[in-house]
Design an enzyme around this catalytic site. Structure first.
Site, PDB file in Angstrom:
ATOM      1  N   ASN A 209      34.076  18.526 -66.777  1.00 47.74           N
ATOM      2  CA  ASN A 209      34.520  17.749 -67.932  1.00 47.74           C
ATOM      3  C   ASN A 209      33.407  16.811 -68.385  1.00 47.74           C
ATOM      4  OD1 ASN A 209      34.804  15.142 -66.450  1.00 47.74           O
ATOM      5  ND2 ASN A 209      36.329  16.344 -65.332  1.00 47.74           N
ATOM      6  N   LYS A 288      27.598  36.973 -59.360  1.00 48.95           N
ATOM      7  CA  LYS A 288      27.743  36.612 -60.768  1.00 48.95           C
ATOM      8  C   LYS A 288      28.678  37.606 -61.467  1.00 48.95           C
ATOM      9  CE  LYS A 288      25.156  36.130 -64.992  1.00 48.95           C
ATOM     10  NZ  LYS A 288      23.974  36.579 -65.689  1.00 48.95           N
ATOM     11  N   PHE A 322      42.358   5.145 -62.770  1.00 47.69           N
ATOM     12  CA  PHE A 322      42.005   5.087 -64.187  1.00 47.69           C
ATOM     13  C   PHE A 322      42.839   6.121 -64.930  1.00 47.69           C
ATOM     14  CE2 PHE A 322      38.261   2.487 -65.293  1.00 47.69           C
ATOM     15  CZ  PHE A 322      38.035   1.903 -64.054  1.00 47.69           C
ATOM     16  N   LYS A 336      51.912   6.736 -64.556  1.00 44.12           N
ATOM     17  CA  LYS A 336      50.957   7.074 -63.472  1.00 44.12           C
ATOM     18  C   LYS A 336      50.988   6.027 -62.366  1.00 44.12           C
ATOM     19  CE  LYS A 336      47.951   9.946 -66.104  1.00 44.12           C
ATOM     20  NZ  LYS A 336      46.900  10.013 -67.079  1.00 44.12           N
TER      21      LYS A 336
END
Ligand code: CTP
Length: 401
Positions: A209, A288, A322, A336
């Site tokens: 991310n 791969k 966070f 949360k």
């Protein structure tokens, strides 16, 4: 407020030297013991005698003028200081320090110093913007030096812009803040996680991310500055390790979980800033993966929610999570807090400009038990990290007493 604090002021040659005189006065009035070193060009603007009178101490100007034969002056001064401030910090002194050059009393002392060094740059707006100066500032930032950003306004050279030495009153406030915070986390262990995780698909590909790690690294730096033994468990990012911080590098959510668990029992504060992947590929290909006609599907499975797991295990640890949200920030953050059994959730709206993953600034709201809620202004992540720890330690102290 600054009784028993020893501050070494290194003055380099710019028109703002006159403000450094006021800075010595303000610091001395606040109780600090101040010693001054001047470069040769600083003496073109103000006589050493002015600083001598203001500081009531000898002023040092020459590496070879040893006032006391029992010590070597630049080493002795470097060891003496609790904090070293370079004000004004010219492009010249910044360039020398960034490149390890010690050719006068100021630069040899700075190279010999182990105390924190703060630089308050002051120069013409175009000089401040020059690629070489920017490179040197970046290098010093990576070396753990803290900057007191120049302010914008009318410059002595006639330009209006960024480059004015910060006001002595403001610098004195920052020094007071620093010494007030200095021992707030002494004897405590703080574990911070930061950055993204990488979840491998095959030997050359992974899921990740946009987390830059900046907020987590700022949190770790602030904890160390406040005296904590600080462990930073970091996913792959290219950021320098803040001074006083021990970094453990990890790759996947699973590695991060193991590293956090190894330190959890002995931790007092655990700050989960990392943007941990919620899913990983169910199988990692050994070779791969070759493309084929048509589409392709990767089957994903859930990773462990580290924060939630810690929430279930926690004893006396203060657990800080966070939440990066794009909508309904308060609702999701509160949810949360309960679901993960955290003590605080620091929430930010990542859809807001200047408050996202890659940004150097952030605006957050902290949610805690008993409907506690406190919003912070938009500010640089390092400053925000200091304020967050200050607020949380104050609040925890109030629970203890
Ligand atoms: N977190 C974690 N382990 C995970 C996922 C998240 O420890 N596998 C922590 C993060 O470090 C952060 C907090 O949980 O402190 C919130 O992260 P976020 O991804 O927003 O939480 P989720 O509950 O996964 O969010 P959502 O429900 O929006 O997917």
């Amino acid at each position: 407020m600054l009784e028993n604090r020893k501050i070494l002021l290194c003055v380099s040659g710019g028109i703002a030297v006159y403000k450094a005189v006021a800075l010595v006065s303000k610091l001395s009035q606040a109780g600090a013991s101040v010693k001054v070193i001047m470069t040769e060009s600083a003496q073109q603007f103000v006589q050493p005698l002015t600083f001598q009178v203001m500081s009531r101490n000898d002023v040092y100007t020459d590496t070879f003028d040893e006032k006391d034969s029992s010590v070597i002056a630049h080493i002795d001064l470097a060891d003496w200081a609790d904090l070293i401030i370079v004000a004004p910090g010219t492009a010249n002194v910044i360039g020398k320090l960034a490149n390890g050059i010690g050719d006068d009393m100021v630069t040899t002392t700075l190279l010999a110093a182990t105390a924190p060094i703060w630089i308050a740059p002051a120069m013409n707006v175009h000089m401040y913007d020059h690629a070489a100066v920017k490179r040197n500032l970046q290098q010093l930032h990576e070396d753990g030096i803290r900057f007191i950003e120049p302010s914008e306004g009318f410059l002595a050279c006639g330009y209006v812009g960024k480059g004015r030495l910060e006001e002595p009153e403001k610098i004195t406030e920052l020094v007071k803040d620093y010494f007030t915070r200095e021992h707030k986390l002494s004897g405590k262990k703080v574990v911070v996680t930061a950055g993204p995780t990488r979840e491998r698909i095959d030997p050359v590909r992974f899921l990740t991310n946009f987390s830059s790690g900046k907020m987590g690294y700022a949190m770790a730096g602030a904890a160390a500055e406040m005296g904590a033994e600080t462990i930073l468990i970091s996913g792959p990012v290219s950021l320098p390790v803040p001074s006083g911080v021990t970094r453990i590098q990890v790759e996947s959510a699973e590695d991060m979980l193991k590293a956090v668990e190894a330190h959890f029992d002995t931790a007092n504060y655990v700050v989960k800033t990392a943007a941990v992947a919620d899913y990983r590929p169910k199988a990692i290909a050994n070779q791969k993966m070759k493309k084929q006609e048509g589409g392709s599907t990767i089957e994903l499975e859930r990773t462990v929610d580290i924060l939630k797991q810690l929430g279930q295990q926690k004893k006396n640890q203060v657990l800080i999570g966070f939440a990066a949200e794009t909508n309904d920030v308060s609702k999701y953050a509160k949810e949360k807090l309960t679901r993960k059994n955290a003590d605080y959730i620091i929430a930010n709206d990542v859809s807001e400009a200047q408050a996202g993953f890659e940004s150097d600034t952030n605006r957050v709201t902290v949610f805690g038990k008993n409907d506690f809620e406190q919003a912070f202004d938009m500010m640089p992540k390092q400053q925000l990290a200091r304020q967050l720890f200050e607020m949380i330690t104050d609040k925890e102290e109030s629970y203890d007493s």
